[in-house]
Design a protein around this motif. Sequence first.
Motif, PDB file in Angstrom:
ATOM      1  N   ASN A  70       0.823  -1.209   0.000  1.00  0.00           N
ATOM      2  CA  ASN A  70       0.000   0.000   0.000  1.00  0.00           C
ATOM      3  C   ASN A  70       0.856   1.258   0.000  1.00  0.00           C
ATOM      4  O   ASN A  70       1.930   1.294   0.597  1.00  0.00           O
ATOM      5  CB  ASN A  70      -0.911  -0.008   1.229  1.00  0.00           C
ATOM      6  CG  ASN A  70      -1.770  -1.265   1.281  1.00  0.00           C
ATOM      7  OD1 ASN A  70      -2.744  -1.383   0.557  1.00  0.00           O
ATOM      8  ND2 ASN A  70      -1.380  -2.230   2.106  1.00  0.00           N
ATOM      9  N   LEU A  71       0.357   2.300  -0.679  1.00  0.00           N
ATOM     10  CA  LEU A  71       1.101   3.553  -0.749  1.00  0.00           C
ATOM     11  C   LEU A  71       0.823   4.459   0.441  1.00  0.00           C
ATOM     12  O   LEU A  71       1.642   5.310   0.780  1.00  0.00           O
ATOM     13  CB  LEU A  71       0.782   4.285  -2.052  1.00  0.00           C
ATOM     14  CG  LEU A  71       1.251   3.583  -3.336  1.00  0.00           C
ATOM     15  CD1 LEU A  71       0.930   4.431  -4.556  1.00  0.00           C
ATOM     16  CD2 LEU A  71       2.745   3.270  -3.292  1.00  0.00           C
ATOM     17  N   SER A  72      -0.347   4.288   1.067  1.00  0.00           N
ATOM     18  CA  SER A  72      -0.684   5.060   2.274  1.00  0.00           C
ATOM     19  C   SER A  72      -1.920   4.420   2.898  1.00  0.00           C
ATOM     20  O   SER A  72      -2.516   3.512   2.330  1.00  0.00           O
ATOM     21  CB  SER A  72      -0.980   6.528   1.919  1.00  0.00           C
ATOM     22  OG  SER A  72      -2.133   6.615   1.095  1.00  0.00           O
ATOM     23  N   GLY A  73      -2.290   4.901   4.097  1.00  0.00           N
ATOM     24  CA  GLY A  73      -3.517   4.404   4.718  1.00  0.00           C
ATOM     25  C   GLY A  73      -3.317   3.811   6.088  1.00  0.00           C
ATOM     26  O   GLY A  73      -2.269   3.979   6.728  1.00  0.00           O
ATOM     27  N   ALA A  74      -4.330   3.098   6.544  1.00  0.00           N
ATOM     28  CA  ALA A  74      -4.343   2.541   7.896  1.00  0.00           C
ATOM     29  C   ALA A  74      -3.630   1.192   7.925  1.00  0.00           C
ATOM     30  O   ALA A  74      -4.261   0.132   8.008  1.00  0.00           O
ATOM     31  CB  ALA A  74      -5.791   2.406   8.378  1.00  0.00           C
ATOM     32  N   PHE A  75      -2.302   1.243   7.832  1.00  0.00           N
ATOM     33  CA  PHE A  75      -1.492   0.021   7.808  1.00  0.00           C
ATOM     34  C   PHE A  75      -0.341   0.204   8.797  1.00  0.00           C
ATOM     35  O   PHE A  75       0.798   0.512   8.411  1.00  0.00           O
ATOM     36  CB  PHE A  75      -0.984  -0.269   6.390  1.00  0.00           C
ATOM     37  CG  PHE A  75      -2.106  -0.379   5.392  1.00  0.00           C
ATOM     38  CD1 PHE A  75      -2.869  -1.534   5.306  1.00  0.00           C
ATOM     39  CD2 PHE A  75      -2.427   0.687   4.561  1.00  0.00           C
ATOM     40  CE1 PHE A  75      -3.923  -1.638   4.406  1.00  0.00           C
ATOM     41  CE2 PHE A  75      -3.478   0.605   3.657  1.00  0.00           C
ATOM     42  CZ  PHE A  75      -4.237  -0.562   3.579  1.00  0.00           C
ATOM     43  N   THR A  76      -0.659   0.031  10.063  1.00  0.00           N
ATOM     44  CA  THR A  76       0.275   0.304  11.143  1.00  0.00           C
ATOM     45  C   THR A  76       1.590  -0.464  10.992  1.00  0.00           C
ATOM     46  O   THR A  76       1.584  -1.674  10.753  1.00  0.00           O
ATOM     47  CB  THR A  76      -0.380  -0.042  12.494  1.00  0.00           C
ATOM     48  OG1 THR A  76      -1.560   0.751  12.639  1.00  0.00           O
ATOM     49  CG2 THR A  76       0.567   0.245  13.652  1.00  0.00           C
ATOM     50  N   GLY A  77       2.683   0.257  11.127  1.00  0.00           N
ATOM     51  CA  GLY A  77       4.004  -0.369  11.117  1.00  0.00           C
ATOM     52  C   GLY A  77       4.611  -0.580   9.754  1.00  0.00           C
ATOM     53  O   GLY A  77       5.729  -1.076   9.658  1.00  0.00           O
ATOM     54  N   GLU A  78       3.895  -0.214   8.685  1.00  0.00           N
ATOM     55  CA  GLU A  78       4.398  -0.477   7.333  1.00  0.00           C
ATOM     56  C   GLU A  78       5.109   0.744   6.734  1.00  0.00           C
ATOM     57  O   GLU A  78       4.956   1.865   7.214  1.00  0.00           O
ATOM     58  CB  GLU A  78       3.253  -0.919   6.416  1.00  0.00           C
ATOM     59  CG  GLU A  78       2.566  -2.209   6.847  1.00  0.00           C
ATOM     60  CD  GLU A  78       3.501  -3.414   6.866  1.00  0.00           C
ATOM     61  OE1 GLU A  78       4.574  -3.369   6.228  1.00  0.00           O
ATOM     62  OE2 GLU A  78       3.165  -4.415   7.529  1.00  0.00           O
ATOM     63  N   THR A  79       5.863   0.508   5.668  1.00  0.00           N
ATOM     64  CA  THR A  79       6.559   1.569   4.944  1.00  0.00           C
ATOM     65  C   THR A  79       6.251   1.416   3.462  1.00  0.00           C
ATOM     66  O   THR A  79       6.406   0.322   2.908  1.00  0.00           O
ATOM     67  CB  THR A  79       8.082   1.477   5.165  1.00  0.00           C
ATOM     68  OG1 THR A  79       8.344   1.483   6.576  1.00  0.00           O
ATOM     69  CG2 THR A  79       8.799   2.642   4.522  1.00  0.00           C
TER      70      THR A  79
END
Length: 255
Positions: free
Chosen positions: A69-78
Amino acid sequence: MRHPLVMGNWKLNGSTHMVHELVTNLRKELSGVVGCGVAIAPPMMYLDLAKQTAAGSHIHLGAQNVDLNLSGAFTGETSAAMLKDVGAKYIIIGHSERRTYHAESDELIAKKFAVLKEQGLIPVLCIGETEAENEAGKTEEVCARQIDAVLNTLGAQAFEGAVIAYEPVWAIGTGKSATPAQAQAVHKFIRDHIAKADAAIAEQVIIQYGGSVNAGNAAELFGQPDIDGALVGGASLKADAFATIVKAAAEAKNA
């Protein structure tokens, strides 16, 4: 004409002091070395520090993973967009440690490959067999399957400007390494496999070797016609050892 690329995968190692010291020493060791691309992949939180310390040198910045994902509600991701924003260029995907510890599938890794290409970043696609698969004679079958996940969904064109790192899982961090002849045979198979879809793309794709590459075995590995540099683990944490590997790749290229 392919130029070799030597990339250091620092894995889960580093501190502000270590990043500054290692990159500073690398700059000194590699000044004047031409004919080989150089990249380092520190942990995410040290990317900016590594970038600042490497500024003005030929050392490129990489990362060890990316989210779909490029942005959004994805805790801990880059995201790929974030990596691009901070100046990363080469992004490792499909490393055997991600496949093993995070159950990443060929399908997921192909999707990450697509996201990176869309963002103008360079995927470093890790492929390779386990010891059991090697002993069962399944090396080529496994490598073909892992490449086909990308080939069959994105086409051969996706490999234009991309990097493949053949890393036999049994050789990563074990001190064991494929012999130069063994590694060359698999690299040639990989290139020939892509050539079935597009010979021109296959000819330009960089195929690195990874798996206990060190100062002692680098020169002989890089003398092989289809080995285009290395993805280096442990040895990339020592400036002198990493620089020796880069110099060996440059010398093989210039020879």
